[in-house]
Every structure is written in C-alpha cells, then in structure tokens.
Scaffold this active site. Structure first.
Site, PDB file in Angstrom:
ATOM      1  CE  LYS A 270      -4.013  -1.754   2.579  1.00 20.16           C
ATOM      2  NZ  LYS A 270      -5.002  -1.521   1.519  1.00 20.16           N
ATOM      3  NE  ARG A 344     -10.993  -9.642  -2.085  1.00 18.39           N
ATOM      4  CZ  ARG A 344     -11.260  -8.749  -3.029  1.00 18.39           C
ATOM      5  NH1 ARG A 344     -11.525  -9.156  -4.259  1.00 18.39           N
ATOM      6  NH2 ARG A 344     -11.271  -7.466  -2.755  1.00 18.39           N
TER       7      ARG A 344
HETATM    8  N1  BES Z   1      -8.262  -3.539   4.380  1.00 17.44           N
HETATM    9  C1  BES Z   1      -8.376  -3.154   3.032  1.00 17.44           C
HETATM   10  C2  BES Z   1      -9.653  -2.390   2.737  1.00 17.44           C
HETATM   11  C3  BES Z   1      -9.668  -0.940   3.127  1.00 17.44           C
HETATM   12  C4  BES Z   1      -8.922  -0.012   2.420  1.00 17.44           C
HETATM   13  C5  BES Z   1     -10.459  -0.504   4.157  1.00 17.44           C
HETATM   14  C6  BES Z   1      -8.982   1.317   2.771  1.00 17.44           C
HETATM   15  C7  BES Z   1     -10.521   0.826   4.485  1.00 17.44           C
HETATM   16  C8  BES Z   1      -9.774   1.738   3.797  1.00 17.44           C
HETATM   17  C9  BES Z   1      -8.379  -4.378   2.126  1.00 17.44           C
HETATM   18  O1  BES Z   1      -7.614  -5.443   2.556  1.00 17.44           O
HETATM   19  C10 BES Z   1      -7.819  -3.952   0.810  1.00 17.44           C
HETATM   20  O2  BES Z   1      -6.674  -3.623   0.763  1.00 17.44           O
HETATM   21  N2  BES Z   1      -8.646  -3.969  -0.212  1.00 17.44           N
HETATM   22  C11 BES Z   1      -8.244  -3.560  -1.511  1.00 17.44           C
HETATM   23  C12 BES Z   1      -8.782  -4.539  -2.501  1.00 17.44           C
HETATM   24  C13 BES Z   1      -8.227  -4.372  -3.885  1.00 17.44           C
HETATM   25  C14 BES Z   1      -6.776  -4.763  -3.918  1.00 17.44           C
HETATM   26  C15 BES Z   1      -9.025  -5.246  -4.822  1.00 17.44           C
HETATM   27  C16 BES Z   1      -8.788  -2.158  -1.749  1.00 17.44           C
HETATM   28  O3  BES Z   1      -9.911  -1.875  -1.327  1.00 17.44           O
HETATM   29  O4  BES Z   1      -8.058  -1.348  -2.309  1.00 17.44           O
HETATM   30 MN    MN Z   2      -5.596  -5.299   1.910  1.00 15.31          MN
END
Ligand code: BES
Ligand code: MN
Ligand code: ZN
Length: 486
Positions: A270, A344
């Site tokens: 990230k 997931r």
């Molecule tokens: N924990 C995150 C989701 C999230 C992101 C919650 C920002 C709150 C704020 C999750 O694990 C994630 O990283 N999801 C990705 C999925 C994507 C790679 C398909 C996302 O939402 O960017």
């Molecule tokens: Mn994630």
C-alpha cells in the site's frame, strides 16, 4: 459508567439529588410541566434567543436560581426519534464532559414519556461520548468526573425504560470492547493479543473459546489463510468462540470477523499515506468480540458461534507473491493476483470452516474494500446477501441499533471479473464495483447456508482529527442475534 433509573416526575426535577441535570426539550415541551423554576428558565432562554429547538442547540446554566442541581443543560431536539435524542444528548454532554459533575440526571421533557428505544439510544450515546483511549496514552485528557448517569422516568414507564437501559448498557459495553481492541496499535493488538482477549472475555462472561494455531490450520487445509499469514513473524490465530444459550441441537448463528491486525498490502504494498489506519483492519474481529460481550450479558436463548481468522499481511522473503496459486479449504483454487485483497482470503477458509456447525445463518463482518467507502461513505455499512429474508433482518437490526447498513447487489454478472486462467478464481476483479466483486468472491464459499456479508470499511473507524474506532457494527449485530432468539 454506572447507569441507573430514577423515578421522578418532571415537576419534581428541581429537587432531584444529582449535581447536573440534562433536559431534552423540543417543540412538544410544556415549560409549565417542568415546574416554576425550570419552566421559567426555559421560557426565558427561548424568548431571549439563547436556545432554539434546532438540532445541536443547547444551553448550559451554572447554579440557576431555584434548582438544587448546580448545573443545568437544556438540549434541544427536533422530533422525538431515538436518533434525535441521541444527537441532543451528545451535544449536551459536550458541555458537561470536562466539568465537575459526578452524577448526571437525564430527563426528557418532550410530550411523550421516555420509551425503551429512546432510553437505549441515550445510554449508548453517553457511553460513547465518555470513552477515552488511554492504553498507550495514559496522559490523555483527565477522565471525566462523571460516575453515574440516571435516566429520569415516571412510575408508569419505569419498566420500559429499564428494558431499554439494560439493552443499551450491554450494547455499550460490547461496543467499548470493540473500540478499545481496534484502537490498540498493530504492535500491541497482534493475533495473539486477540486470542488472549477472546479467552479473557470468555472466562469473564461465560462462553467457550478455543484457539487454533498454524499446525491445526494446516491440517484443516486452509491454504488461503496460510498464504496471507506466511509473510509475517507474528503467529496466526484462528479463534473459535461458542455461546450456548439454547438446546445443543439448535442450529447456531455464526459470526465471522476479519482479523487482519495490520494490512501493509503485502508484496502489493500500500502507499505510505494513512497506512497507519490499517491497524483497524481487525475491526470485523473486534466487533465479533464485542457482540459476544453484549450477547453474553443479555443471555438470549440462542446458540452463537464466533470465528476469527487473524494474522498480519506483510511483505518479505516468505510472503505470498502475485500470481501464486493456493488451494482453499473448500478445495477451490485461487490465483492471488493482488496480495492486498487478503481479507477475502482469510474469510473464505473461515466460511468453509463454518459449515461444520450446520448454521442457521452466517454473517461475516470485514473492513474489506476501499470501494465500499467510495460507494457508501462512513454512515452506512455495506450489506450483501442473496437471501432477502436475512438481508431485511439485518437492515432492521441496523435501524433498531441506530447502526445502519445499506443493501448492495450480488448479480451474477459481477462474478465474471474473478475469472483466472490458472485457478478456479482470481482474488481480485476490475476496480469498478470492487466492493461487489469482493462479496462475489466470498459468495463462492457459502452455498451450504444462508449468508450475509457486512463491509464495514467505512463505518468501523473515523479518520482525521477524531481518528479512532467506532465500535460499529456491535449494535447492529447484537440486535440481530437477540432478534433471532425472540
Ligand atoms: N483492508 C483493506 C480495505 C480498506 C482499504 C479498508 C482502505 C478501508 C480503507 C483491504 O484489505 C484492501 O486492501 N482492499 C483492496 C482490494 C483491492 C486490492 C481489490 C482495496 O480496497 O483497495
Ligand atoms: Mn488489503
Ligand atoms: Zn485488509
């Protein structure tokens, strides 16, 4: 916080033995019903323009003449919905929180006497407003001096207010558990800490807790969960909680909470900005712990199971890589195209594990997608379910708990995005509709029972100056579980 009921008629409030009085007032308020002193103060304040019946308006009076309590707050509400009363109490408490009051008496001077739903909302709001995070900041603002909050009610409605207060207290205690747990930083709230917290709660409140480690998880064949955990030095934990309130044979409700104690994204790292907030990525797990705390206090006749797959999502030499293919506990294979779609992956194995309980319903709760935050913002959690009855049950529970959600679609067309040339499915689809594809991924593991998914990425915590966990959706989940027992 100690919540009590005080049976007092409105006209006797000026003599009430509390050191602060908070009066909820609005269009339906008869100043005369408050007696001469308080009624006079209210009429005067309205006439002088120092108070108006508008949301958020309130007036603090110090040692007003003719009233025993040295502090009086008039808090205006528009209408008498539990939500409006909650907002008015929040505004009023902001005036009192830092002051010297120890015992606050809250009374509704609206046309109808306080009812159960209003009492429940008031207790929740008060408990919420008075929470302060201290675990790693002992120097945080001095704890409010308030020790006790009493709800004033007449003899006629004492029983209703008592019911509302008891439920409100249980939910508030559960939400506080979830908030505290989620607020703790990633180096404190590790998977092992979550397991310890589950054990502690189980002992204190009477439910069973079992914790599986890597060996057992390997034996179960949870290849997706293991893949996420493999980059971390922190040992994974799979927490199983069981509350027995009904006959052994009664099919349980199963709650599954995402317990990523820190989500770096893994090899699909990230960006740095706001990455600290990924300590809240165990908000689903925290809400399951909190709901167990609340349910164990209410003791409904129902069987409840809580499942928490917990680990960190880290990059490193042992971490899972984009393109790796793993086999889930269900036997389906998954191509991990993006290691940041890890929620997931840990959930799908927990959803397969849930089958062994022959559940009446399974609800998973997860800070799953940023896309859900874009879709719904921070007010409503995303609700996904192919089961209309279960979906409306959860919607109603959210309304009753003032913890709302909004149903999102699960059309099969969204499933196409998960196609993979190298496995039964990929773990990500296109960017558009990302919250839905995530839910479609989970759906592939839930054929054996009624299932719903709550995406709480927008509702589990707040960013900015008020950064912190909210304790949601403990109110929704508690209402859901209690509603099932009724
Ligand atoms: N924990 C995150 C989701 C999230 C992101 C919650 C920002 C709150 C704020 C999750 O694990 C994630 O990283 N999801 C990705 C999925 C994507 C790679 C398909 C996302 O939402 O960017
Ligand atoms: Mn994630
Ligand atoms: Zn995550």
């Amino acid at each position: 916080m100690d919540f009590k009921i005080q049976v007092t008629e409105l006209k006797d409030l000026r003599q009430a033995p509390a050191d602060a009085l908070l009066l909820l007032v609005g269009e339906g308020t008869e100043p005369a019903s408050l007696g001469k002193a308080l009624g006079g103060l209210l009429t005067q304040a309205l006439a002088d323009g120092d108070l108006a019946y508008k949301a958020g308006r309130c007036l603090y009076l110090h040692k007003p003449a003719g009233v025993k309590a040295p502090r009086v707050v008039f808090a205006a509400t528009t209408g008498d919905s539990p939500k409006a009363l909650r907002a008015a109490l929040q505004a009023g408490l902001a005036q009192l929180k830092a002051g010297g009051a120890r015992h606050l008496l809250v009374a509704s001077a609206l046309a109808a006497p306080l009812n159960a739903a209003q009492a429940q909302a008031l207790v929740g709001a008060a408990s919420d407003a008075l929470y302060t995070y201290r675990h790693t900041k002992p120097s945080a603002a001095a704890a409010p001096k308030l020790q006790r909050i009493s709800l004033a009610c007449g003899v006629a409605n004492t029983a209703a207010v008592r019911d509302g207060l008891h439920l409100g207290e249980a939910i508030a205690a559960g939400a506080a558990v979830a908030r505290e747990c989620a607020n703790r930083p990633g180096n404190h709230a590790t998977p092992s800490h979550l397991a310890d917290e589950a054990r502690r709660l189980g002992k204190a409140h009477g439910f069973e807790v079992q914790v599986l480690g890597r060996k057992e998880v390997e034996k179960l064949g949870m290849g997706c969960f293991l893949a996420v955990a493999q980059g971390s030095a922190q040992p994974l934990k799979f927490i199983v909680m069981q509350y027995h309130g009904a006959a052994k044979a009664a099919a349980p409700v199963v709650l599954v909470g995402k317990g990523i104690t820190f989500d770096t994204g893994g090899i699909s790292l990230k960006p740095a900005a706001e990455m600290d907030e990924m300590k809240f990525d165990m908000g689903g797990a925290a809400s399951v712990l909190g709901t167990f705390r609340a349910v164990a206090q209410m003791k409904p006749k129902i069987n409840l199971v809580g499942l928490i797959p917990s680990c960190e999502n880290m990059p490193g030499g042992t971490a899972v890589k984009p393109g790796d293919v793993v086999t889930s506990m269900s036997g389906q294979t998954v191509e991990i195209l993006n290691t940041d779609a890890e929620g997931r992956l840990i959930l799908c194995d927990a959803l397969t594990y849930a089958e062994r309980f022959k559940p009446a319903a399974v609800v998973d709760i997860a800070t799953l997608t940023g896309a859900c935050v874009i879709a719904l913002g921070h007010h409503r959690s995303g609700l996904f379910s192919p089961d209309d009855a279960l979906a409306s049950e959860l919607e109603r529970a959210g309304q009753a708990g003032l913890d709302p959600c909004w149903r999102m679609p699960l059309d099969e067309e969204y499933d196409e995005g998960l196609k993979s040339n190298f496995a039964d499915m990929a773990n990500v689809g296109p960017r558009a509709g990302g919250a839905v594809t995530a839910a479609m991924f989970l759906k592939r593991y839930t054929a054996k029972y009624p299932w719903a998914h709550l995406d709480i990425a927008g509702s589990a915590w707040k960013s900015g100056a008020a950064k912190g966990a909210t304790g949601r959706p403990v109110p929704l989940l508690t209402h859901f579980v209690l509603g099932r027992a009724a």
